[in-house]
Structure formats: C-alpha cells, structure tokens
Write a protein that holds these residues in place. Structure first.
Motif, PDB file in Angstrom:
ATOM      1  N   HIS A  26       1.239  -1.654  -3.110  1.00 48.94           N
ATOM      2  CA  HIS A  26       1.405  -2.541  -1.955  1.00 48.94           C
ATOM      3  C   HIS A  26       0.120  -2.631  -1.132  1.00 48.94           C
ATOM      4  O   HIS A  26      -0.324  -3.719  -0.786  1.00 48.94           O
ATOM      5  CB  HIS A  26       2.553  -2.043  -1.074  1.00 48.94           C
ATOM      6  CG  HIS A  26       2.671  -2.781   0.210  1.00 48.94           C
ATOM      7  ND1 HIS A  26       3.075  -4.101   0.270  1.00 48.94           N
ATOM      8  CD2 HIS A  26       2.418  -2.418   1.491  1.00 48.94           C
ATOM      9  CE1 HIS A  26       3.069  -4.502   1.538  1.00 48.94           C
ATOM     10  NE2 HIS A  26       2.675  -3.494   2.293  1.00 48.94           N
ATOM     11  N   PHE A  27      -0.464  -1.484  -0.809  1.00 45.03           N
ATOM     12  CA  PHE A  27      -1.622  -1.495   0.077  1.00 45.03           C
ATOM     13  C   PHE A  27      -2.909  -1.917  -0.631  1.00 45.03           C
ATOM     14  O   PHE A  27      -3.731  -2.616  -0.054  1.00 45.03           O
ATOM     15  CB  PHE A  27      -1.793  -0.131   0.751  1.00 45.03           C
ATOM     16  CG  PHE A  27      -0.724   0.154   1.755  1.00 45.03           C
ATOM     17  CD1 PHE A  27      -0.614  -0.600   2.909  1.00 45.03           C
ATOM     18  CD2 PHE A  27       0.204   1.154   1.533  1.00 45.03           C
ATOM     19  CE1 PHE A  27       0.390  -0.364   3.826  1.00 45.03           C
ATOM     20  CE2 PHE A  27       1.211   1.403   2.448  1.00 45.03           C
ATOM     21  CZ  PHE A  27       1.304   0.650   3.598  1.00 45.03           C
ATOM     22  N   TRP A  77       5.755  -5.113  -4.246  1.00 42.98           N
ATOM     23  CA  TRP A  77       5.800  -3.655  -4.356  1.00 42.98           C
ATOM     24  C   TRP A  77       6.819  -3.043  -3.400  1.00 42.98           C
ATOM     25  O   TRP A  77       7.539  -2.120  -3.782  1.00 42.98           O
ATOM     26  CB  TRP A  77       4.413  -3.063  -4.115  1.00 42.98           C
ATOM     27  CG  TRP A  77       3.389  -3.645  -5.030  1.00 42.98           C
ATOM     28  CD1 TRP A  77       2.330  -4.442  -4.677  1.00 42.98           C
ATOM     29  CD2 TRP A  77       3.326  -3.525  -6.457  1.00 42.98           C
ATOM     30  NE1 TRP A  77       1.630  -4.811  -5.794  1.00 42.98           N
ATOM     31  CE2 TRP A  77       2.212  -4.260  -6.902  1.00 42.98           C
ATOM     32  CE3 TRP A  77       4.097  -2.871  -7.397  1.00 42.98           C
ATOM     33  CZ2 TRP A  77       1.851  -4.343  -8.237  1.00 42.98           C
ATOM     34  CZ3 TRP A  77       3.735  -2.959  -8.731  1.00 42.98           C
ATOM     35  CH2 TRP A  77       2.628  -3.690  -9.130  1.00 42.98           C
ATOM     36  N   LEU A  78       6.880  -3.534  -2.180  1.00 46.38           N
ATOM     37  CA  LEU A  78       7.858  -2.989  -1.237  1.00 46.38           C
ATOM     38  C   LEU A  78       9.280  -3.365  -1.635  1.00 46.38           C
ATOM     39  O   LEU A  78      10.220  -2.583  -1.444  1.00 46.38           O
ATOM     40  CB  LEU A  78       7.556  -3.457   0.191  1.00 46.38           C
ATOM     41  CG  LEU A  78       6.295  -2.880   0.820  1.00 46.38           C
ATOM     42  CD1 LEU A  78       6.121  -3.400   2.241  1.00 46.38           C
ATOM     43  CD2 LEU A  78       6.310  -1.366   0.792  1.00 46.38           C
ATOM     44  N   LEU A 112       4.171   2.812  -5.971  1.00 45.48           N
ATOM     45  CA  LEU A 112       4.484   1.490  -5.424  1.00 45.48           C
ATOM     46  C   LEU A 112       3.827   1.270  -4.062  1.00 45.48           C
ATOM     47  O   LEU A 112       3.418   0.154  -3.748  1.00 45.48           O
ATOM     48  CB  LEU A 112       6.001   1.311  -5.334  1.00 45.48           C
ATOM     49  CG  LEU A 112       6.714   1.217  -6.685  1.00 45.48           C
ATOM     50  CD1 LEU A 112       8.206   1.074  -6.483  1.00 45.48           C
ATOM     51  CD2 LEU A 112       6.168   0.068  -7.506  1.00 45.48           C
ATOM     52  N   LEU A 113       3.717   2.311  -3.267  1.00 46.43           N
ATOM     53  CA  LEU A 113       3.019   2.165  -1.984  1.00 46.43           C
ATOM     54  C   LEU A 113       1.537   1.893  -2.197  1.00 46.43           C
ATOM     55  O   LEU A 113       0.935   1.082  -1.489  1.00 46.43           O
ATOM     56  CB  LEU A 113       3.224   3.413  -1.122  1.00 46.43           C
ATOM     57  CG  LEU A 113       4.622   3.566  -0.543  1.00 46.43           C
ATOM     58  CD1 LEU A 113       4.775   4.923   0.136  1.00 46.43           C
ATOM     59  CD2 LEU A 113       4.925   2.439   0.436  1.00 46.43           C
ATOM     60  N   ARG A 150      -2.819  -5.952  -2.339  1.00 47.83           N
ATOM     61  CA  ARG A 150      -3.030  -7.129  -1.483  1.00 47.83           C
ATOM     62  C   ARG A 150      -4.484  -7.547  -1.448  1.00 47.83           C
ATOM     63  O   ARG A 150      -4.803  -8.731  -1.465  1.00 47.83           O
ATOM     64  CB  ARG A 150      -2.562  -6.841  -0.058  1.00 47.83           C
ATOM     65  CG  ARG A 150      -1.077  -6.787   0.084  1.00 47.83           C
ATOM     66  CD  ARG A 150      -0.692  -6.680   1.529  1.00 47.83           C
ATOM     67  NE  ARG A 150      -1.119  -5.375   2.046  1.00 47.83           N
ATOM     68  CZ  ARG A 150      -0.970  -4.997   3.288  1.00 47.83           C
ATOM     69  NH1 ARG A 150      -0.434  -5.808   4.166  1.00 47.83           N
ATOM     70  NH2 ARG A 150      -1.352  -3.805   3.690  1.00 47.83           N
ATOM     71  N   ARG A 201       6.942 -12.458  -1.696  1.00 41.30           N
ATOM     72  CA  ARG A 201       6.116 -12.039  -0.567  1.00 41.30           C
ATOM     73  C   ARG A 201       5.574 -10.626  -0.715  1.00 41.30           C
ATOM     74  O   ARG A 201       4.396 -10.385  -0.584  1.00 41.30           O
ATOM     75  CB  ARG A 201       6.909 -12.137   0.737  1.00 41.30           C
ATOM     76  CG  ARG A 201       7.055 -13.534   1.236  1.00 41.30           C
ATOM     77  CD  ARG A 201       7.777 -13.625   2.542  1.00 41.30           C
ATOM     78  NE  ARG A 201       8.029 -12.330   3.157  1.00 41.30           N
ATOM     79  CZ  ARG A 201       7.971 -12.100   4.438  1.00 41.30           C
ATOM     80  NH1 ARG A 201       7.671 -13.055   5.256  1.00 41.30           N
ATOM     81  NH2 ARG A 201       8.227 -10.913   4.928  1.00 41.30           N
ATOM     82  N   SER A 202       6.423  -9.670  -0.934  1.00 38.92           N
ATOM     83  CA  SER A 202       5.982  -8.292  -1.030  1.00 38.92           C
ATOM     84  C   SER A 202       6.630  -7.652  -2.255  1.00 38.92           C
ATOM     85  O   SER A 202       7.672  -7.006  -2.155  1.00 38.92           O
ATOM     86  CB  SER A 202       6.357  -7.523   0.236  1.00 38.92           C
ATOM     87  OG  SER A 202       5.955  -6.181   0.121  1.00 38.92           O
TER      88      SER A 202
END
Length: 165
Positions: free
Chosen positions: A79-80, A26-27, A75-76, A83, A23-24
């Motif tokens: 994530h942003f 990077w987080l 990594l943030l 996507r 699902r996520s």
C-alpha cells in the motif's frame, strides 16, 4: 445480435459503463483477508476449545495471528510503496519476505515454545490462517479493477472522426 444461449437478456448495442481502477487494492485485500482469516480462526478455536480446552484455543489463535501479522506486513508495504513506485513494490516484497522469515524465526527460536503451548493446535491455526488468507487474496485480486493499458481519451471533437491532422 443475440446469444445462442437460451436464458438471459438479448444483447444490444448499448455501451458498457466504465468503473475505473480500484482505489486502494492493498488495503482492501488486507481488510478482506484479515476478516476471512480471523473468522476461520474463531471457528478453529471453537473446535480447539472443545477438544483441548483453553490451551488449544490460545495455541491455535497464536499460530493463526502470527500468520496474519506476517501477511499483513506485506500488504501494508504494498500500500505505502506501491502508490509511489509500483514496479519497485515487487522487489520490496521479496526483500521484506526474507527479513520477515528470518525475523520471525529468530523470535520463535529465541523465545522458544512455552510449556503450555499445544504444538499441534499452533500449527493447525497457522495452516488455517494461510489457506484462508490466500483464498481471500485470490478472490480479492480476481475482483480488483486494474488498469493494464493507458487508453487514450476519446476525441471530443465530433468532426474529427478519429483522424489525426
């Protein structure tokens, strides 16, 4: 059909279940890598406080936390940006890497090292954070479920037998 390996269950014709993509990514990597690095920094701090007192533990913690912040930014961004534009995330990683290196260098050279900072423990904390962060990231990536191919959905019509009309 069975395997020629001695121990273990007999293989059969049962299908393997589908787990789906992570699902996520990077987080998840951020949480795992941060936790592992911070635990390693705590252990490093114990050694530092025994050998050089509070100056050693604060210095190793600052060196390690600087690395954690440095890697967490990447990594943030993944994530942003990842996507909406996964292929553009790599280019942004490279661009932000140079911005971070230059930015952190400017901050470190502008502020300078305070007199109380123990240089050796600062470097040890940074190295411990880099090594444990990278190891945790490699482990996290190895466990990630990434969809590489866009497999077509199976035909729900049992009469078609996979033939196209």
């Amino acid at each position: 059909m069975t395997s020629n390996a001695e121990p273990g269950p007999v293989s059969g014709k049962e299908s393997v279940g589908v787990s789906g993509p992570t699902r996520s990514l990077w987080l998840g990597l951020l949480g795992l890598s941060s936790a592992v690095s911070c635990c390693a920094l705590v252990l490093t701090g114990v050694v530092a406080v025994l050998l050089n007192g509070w100056t050693g533990v604060v210095s190793s913690s600052l060196g390690g936390l600087l690395v954690v912040v440095f890697f967490a930014i990447s990594l943030l961004i993944g994530h942003f940006v990842g996507r909406n534009n996964p292929s553009g995330a790599v280019g942004l990683f490279v661009a932000t890497y140079f911005v971070k290196v230059i930015g952190f260098a400017v901050v470190l050279f502008a502020l300078g090292a305070p007199d109380w900072l123990h240089g050796r423990w600062f470097v040890i904390g940074a190295v411990v954070a880099v090594v444990t962060w990278q190891a945790a990231e490699i482990y996290g990536f190895s466990k990630a479920r990434l969809q590489i191919f866009n497999d077509p959905e199976p035909d729900s019509d049992p009469k078609s037998n996979g033939e196209q009309h």
